[in-house]
Write a protein that holds these residues in place. Structure first.
Motif, PDB file in Angstrom:
ATOM      1  N   ILE A 156       7.215  66.339  27.352  1.00 55.37           N
ATOM      2  CA  ILE A 156       5.962  65.731  27.804  1.00 55.37           C
ATOM      3  C   ILE A 156       5.407  64.783  26.746  1.00 55.37           C
ATOM      4  CG2 ILE A 156       4.373  67.508  26.955  1.00 55.37           C
ATOM      5  CD1 ILE A 156       4.156  65.908  30.428  1.00 55.37           C
ATOM      6  N   ALA A 157       5.526  65.139  25.465  1.00 60.42           N
ATOM      7  CA  ALA A 157       4.986  64.276  24.405  1.00 60.42           C
ATOM      8  C   ALA A 157       5.794  62.988  24.280  1.00 60.42           C
ATOM      9  CB  ALA A 157       4.978  65.031  23.077  1.00 60.42           C
ATOM     10  N   SER A 158       7.123  63.091  24.349  1.00 61.24           N
ATOM     11  CA  SER A 158       7.957  61.890  24.226  1.00 61.24           C
ATOM     12  C   SER A 158       7.764  60.967  25.425  1.00 61.24           C
ATOM     13  CB  SER A 158       9.433  62.276  24.089  1.00 61.24           C
ATOM     14  OG  SER A 158       9.895  62.987  25.223  1.00 61.24           O
ATOM     15  N   TRP A 159       7.651  61.546  26.611  1.00 66.38           N
ATOM     16  CA  TRP A 159       7.454  60.739  27.824  1.00 66.38           C
ATOM     17  C   TRP A 159       6.099  60.031  27.796  1.00 66.38           C
ATOM     18  CZ3 TRP A 159       4.570  62.484  32.510  1.00 66.38           C
ATOM     19  CH2 TRP A 159       4.614  61.527  33.527  1.00 66.38           C
ATOM     20  N   LEU A 160       5.022  60.773  27.529  1.00 66.30           N
ATOM     21  CA  LEU A 160       3.692  60.172  27.518  1.00 66.30           C
ATOM     22  C   LEU A 160       3.551  59.142  26.393  1.00 66.30           C
ATOM     23  CD1 LEU A 160       1.384  63.225  28.330  1.00 66.30           C
ATOM     24  CD2 LEU A 160       2.078  61.355  29.845  1.00 66.30           C
ATOM     25  N   SER A 161       4.223  59.366  25.264  1.00 65.01           N
ATOM     26  CA  SER A 161       4.195  58.377  24.186  1.00 65.01           C
ATOM     27  C   SER A 161       4.810  57.062  24.650  1.00 65.01           C
ATOM     28  CB  SER A 161       4.949  58.902  22.960  1.00 65.01           C
ATOM     29  OG  SER A 161       4.323  60.041  22.427  1.00 65.01           O
ATOM     30  N   THR A 162       5.939  57.156  25.331  1.00 67.41           N
ATOM     31  CA  THR A 162       6.588  55.951  25.866  1.00 67.41           C
ATOM     32  C   THR A 162       5.697  55.254  26.887  1.00 67.41           C
ATOM     33  OG1 THR A 162       8.898  56.540  25.447  1.00 67.41           O
ATOM     34  CG2 THR A 162       8.458  55.199  27.398  1.00 67.41           C
ATOM     35  N   VAL A 163       5.099  56.019  27.792  1.00 65.43           N
ATOM     36  CA  VAL A 163       4.227  55.424  28.814  1.00 65.43           C
ATOM     37  C   VAL A 163       3.059  54.685  28.157  1.00 65.43           C
ATOM     38  CG1 VAL A 163       2.608  55.945  30.672  1.00 65.43           C
ATOM     39  CG2 VAL A 163       4.846  57.046  30.636  1.00 65.43           C
ATOM     40  N   CYS A 164       2.430  55.307  27.171  1.00 65.28           N
ATOM     41  CA  CYS A 164       1.281  54.682  26.496  1.00 65.28           C
ATOM     42  C   CYS A 164       1.696  53.414  25.756  1.00 65.28           C
ATOM     43  CB  CYS A 164       0.636  55.668  25.525  1.00 65.28           C
ATOM     44  SG  CYS A 164      -0.191  57.063  26.333  1.00 65.28           S
ATOM     45  N   LEU A 165       2.849  53.453  25.100  1.00 64.83           N
ATOM     46  CA  LEU A 165       3.316  52.278  24.359  1.00 64.83           C
ATOM     47  C   LEU A 165       3.670  51.131  25.297  1.00 64.83           C
ATOM     48  CD1 LEU A 165       5.509  53.920  21.577  1.00 64.83           C
ATOM     49  CD2 LEU A 165       3.373  52.661  21.261  1.00 64.83           C
ATOM     50  N   ILE A 166       4.280  51.455  26.441  1.00 61.16           N
ATOM     51  CA  ILE A 166       4.617  50.406  27.418  1.00 61.16           C
ATOM     52  C   ILE A 166       3.347  49.765  27.961  1.00 61.16           C
ATOM     53  CG2 ILE A 166       5.685  49.932  29.657  1.00 61.16           C
ATOM     54  CD1 ILE A 166       7.612  52.231  29.063  1.00 61.16           C
ATOM     55  N   LEU A 167       2.363  50.595  28.304  1.00 62.09           N
ATOM     56  CA  LEU A 167       1.100  50.055  28.810  1.00 62.09           C
ATOM     57  C   LEU A 167       0.415  49.185  27.758  1.00 62.09           C
ATOM     58  CD1 LEU A 167      -0.321  53.143  30.739  1.00 62.09           C
ATOM     59  CD2 LEU A 167       0.466  50.992  31.739  1.00 62.09           C
ATOM     60  N   LYS A 168       0.433  49.628  26.510  1.00 64.92           N
ATOM     61  CA  LYS A 168      -0.181  48.849  25.439  1.00 64.92           C
ATOM     62  C   LYS A 168       0.533  47.513  25.250  1.00 64.92           C
ATOM     63  CE  LYS A 168      -1.242  48.954  20.490  1.00 64.92           C
ATOM     64  NZ  LYS A 168      -1.144  49.744  19.222  1.00 64.92           N
ATOM     65  N   LYS A 169       1.852  47.549  25.258  1.00 65.54           N
ATOM     66  CA  LYS A 169       2.633  46.321  25.056  1.00 65.54           C
ATOM     67  C   LYS A 169       2.492  45.364  26.228  1.00 65.54           C
ATOM     68  CE  LYS A 169       7.250  44.708  23.851  1.00 65.54           C
ATOM     69  NZ  LYS A 169       8.644  45.093  23.539  1.00 65.54           N
ATOM     70  N   SER A 170       2.328  45.908  27.447  1.00 65.73           N
ATOM     71  CA  SER A 170       2.280  45.088  28.661  1.00 65.73           C
ATOM     72  C   SER A 170       0.858  44.792  29.114  1.00 65.73           C
ATOM     73  CB  SER A 170       3.036  45.810  29.788  1.00 65.73           C
ATOM     74  OG  SER A 170       4.339  46.169  29.404  1.00 65.73           O
ATOM     75  N   TRP A 171      -0.124  45.078  28.274  1.00 65.82           N
ATOM     76  CA  TRP A 171      -1.516  45.023  28.725  1.00 65.82           C
ATOM     77  C   TRP A 171      -1.909  43.658  29.277  1.00 65.82           C
ATOM     78  CZ3 TRP A 171      -4.004  49.035  30.085  1.00 65.82           C
ATOM     79  CH2 TRP A 171      -5.383  48.978  30.308  1.00 65.82           C
ATOM     80  N   LYS A 172      -1.362  42.592  28.726  1.00 63.37           N
ATOM     81  CA  LYS A 172      -1.698  41.250  29.193  1.00 63.37           C
ATOM     82  C   LYS A 172      -0.882  40.842  30.414  1.00 63.37           C
ATOM     83  CE  LYS A 172      -3.281  39.541  24.706  1.00 63.37           C
ATOM     84  NZ  LYS A 172      -3.118  38.507  23.650  1.00 63.37           N
ATOM     85  N   ASP A 173       0.147  41.590  30.730  1.00 67.89           N
ATOM     86  CA  ASP A 173       0.936  41.336  31.941  1.00 67.89           C
ATOM     87  C   ASP A 173       0.504  42.358  32.985  1.00 67.89           C
ATOM     88  OD1 ASP A 173       2.750  40.815  33.921  1.00 67.89           O
ATOM     89  OD2 ASP A 173       4.528  41.027  32.671  1.00 67.89           O
ATOM     90  N   THR A 174      -0.522  42.005  33.755  1.00 64.45           N
ATOM     91  CA  THR A 174      -1.121  42.972  34.672  1.00 64.45           C
ATOM     92  C   THR A 174      -0.158  43.410  35.759  1.00 64.45           C
ATOM     93  OG1 THR A 174      -3.095  41.601  34.343  1.00 64.45           O
ATOM     94  CG2 THR A 174      -3.314  43.467  35.808  1.00 64.45           C
TER      95      THR A 174
END
Length: 391
Positions: free
Chosen positions: A326-344
């Motif tokens: 759960i920690a590795s998955w949620l970490s990846t999800v958060c990082l992807i959202l952060k990196k893609s924040w300007k690409d809605t």
């Protein structure tokens, strides 16, 4: 034009682009094996061509940029494979390989976002029309076109999020055909949710609506109202069909000690996953652990019988992977959202699958939707590169 005018593609790159764009075929189980073989084979050939031409460094740099957020979940999966064995986890390795194949075989700055969204709209239209024909021919059932309706509607909702992104976030850059495809496909999806009675699809609509609300309410009321009208129609239609009312009835029965209903089973499974997590909190129980969990003595109503999964991405990973998963998955999800924040558009795709995952398992155990998700991620990533380069 499909691609940027400066695009120079080898034949195998063209083939691989066509295969990644054909990601909706993954929804049909008999196509999963052939699609993987074709995508992997064409990517290997392109990779060899890059090696011979001395262009391999650019591919490696792009792969590093794309996969950095995914490393956390990848490492978590590898650890779980070491602890529990690869059985049940191999689908995630294939998920990564499909994305790698797209990174390798589709050059940066080639795909246009408009083209990607138009293909998603056309895919939605074709699938919805085929579902409607199946419905009128055979009536309501648990599956359409030979596919479980939850699987099929989950994939359609992901495609819808990509389709709508051209209309919502890049309206000024799209032509009228692209806009018309997006609107018509979305409205037909709302009708499809009604005739198939898939309540889980509403969660995808909620995720889409939330992203659109924050992006469009203040400066694009027209698009906002189109999406809200479609959303309200789908909700009202399901209320009139009795499906939402049945869900509330299921919860009332569960509170009275009668768990053998659609939502009652889900609630019991979620409680069981929490109990299982408390027993093995670090590495979890491994893939498809239901029989072992019940055999261990944890309480679960016998009337429900055997169930393969926990009807939720979050509870599924909590139980099968423990804190590592759960920690590795949620970490990846958060990082992807952060990196893609300007690409809605990318944000809306990820939010859509997360919302559906509240009561289904599309990240976990449903490889047909997961592989389609991999294709859509790559297509959005590659078309995003165009925008950066053009600017």
């Amino acid at each position: 034009m499909l691609y940027n005018s400066r695009a120079k593609l080898c034949l195998m790159s063209e083939i691989n682009i066509g295969l990644i764009l054909s990601g909706p075929l993954f929804l049909f189980n008999f196509m999963v094996g052939p699609m993987k073989f074709l995508i992997f084979s064409s990517a290997v050939i392109v990779l060899l061509q890059y090696y011979r031409n001395g262009n391999l460094r650019n591919v490696i740099e792009e792969a590093r940029d794309y996969f950095f957020p995914w490393l956390f979940w990848f490492c978590g999966i590898i650890v779980l494979c070491v602890v529990h064995g690869t059985d049940g986890f191999s689908k995630y390795i294939n998920f990564y390989l499909i994305m790698l194949a797209g990174i390798v075989a589709i050059p940066a700055g080639v795909l246009k976002r408009e083209f990607v969204c138009s293909v998603a709209s056309c895919s939605v239209l074709v699938l919805v029309i085929l579902i409607a024909l199946d419905y009128f021919w055979h009536g309501l059932s648990s599956g359409f076109l030979g596919v479980n309706k939850n699987t099929l509607l989950g994939g359609i909702m992901l495609l819808t999020s990509v389709s709508l992104s051209s209309l919502v976030f890049e309206e000024k850059e799209q032509n009228n055909i692209t806009k018309g495809l997006a609107v018509s496909s979305f409205l037909l999806v709302c009708v499809c949710i009604y005739i198939t009675e898939v309540r889980t699809a509403l969660l995808g609509l909620i995720g889409i609506a939330i992203v659109i609300f924050f992006h469009t309410f203040s400066h694009n009321r027209k698009i906002f109202y189109i999406v809200m009208v479609g959303f309200v129609f789908a909700v009202v239609a399901l209320v009139l069909s009795g499906r939402l009312g049945q869900g509330l009835t299921d919860i009332r029965l569960w509170l009275r000690g009668e768990p053998n209903t659609s939502w009652g089973i889900r609630l019991e499974l979620w409680l069981l996953s929490i109990k299982a997590f408390s027993s093995k909190p670090i590495f979890g129980w491994g893939a498809q652990p239901f029989a072992e969990i019940v055999a261990s003595g944890l309480s679960f109503p016998q009337s429900i019988g055997f169930v393969r999964h926990f009807h939720s991405d979050f509870f599924n990973m909590l139980c099968t992977g423990g804190l590592v998963g759960i920690a590795s998955w949620l970490s990846t999800v958060c990082l992807i959202l952060k990196k893609s924040w300007k690409d809605t558009s990318m944000v809306m795709l990820i939010v859509t699958i997360l919302f559906i995952g509240l009561s289904e398992r599309y990240w976990f155990d449903m490889q047909e939707v997961l592989f389609l998700f991999a294709c859509l991620l790559i297509l959005l990533y590659k078309s995003r590169k165009i925008q950066a380069n053009v600017k």
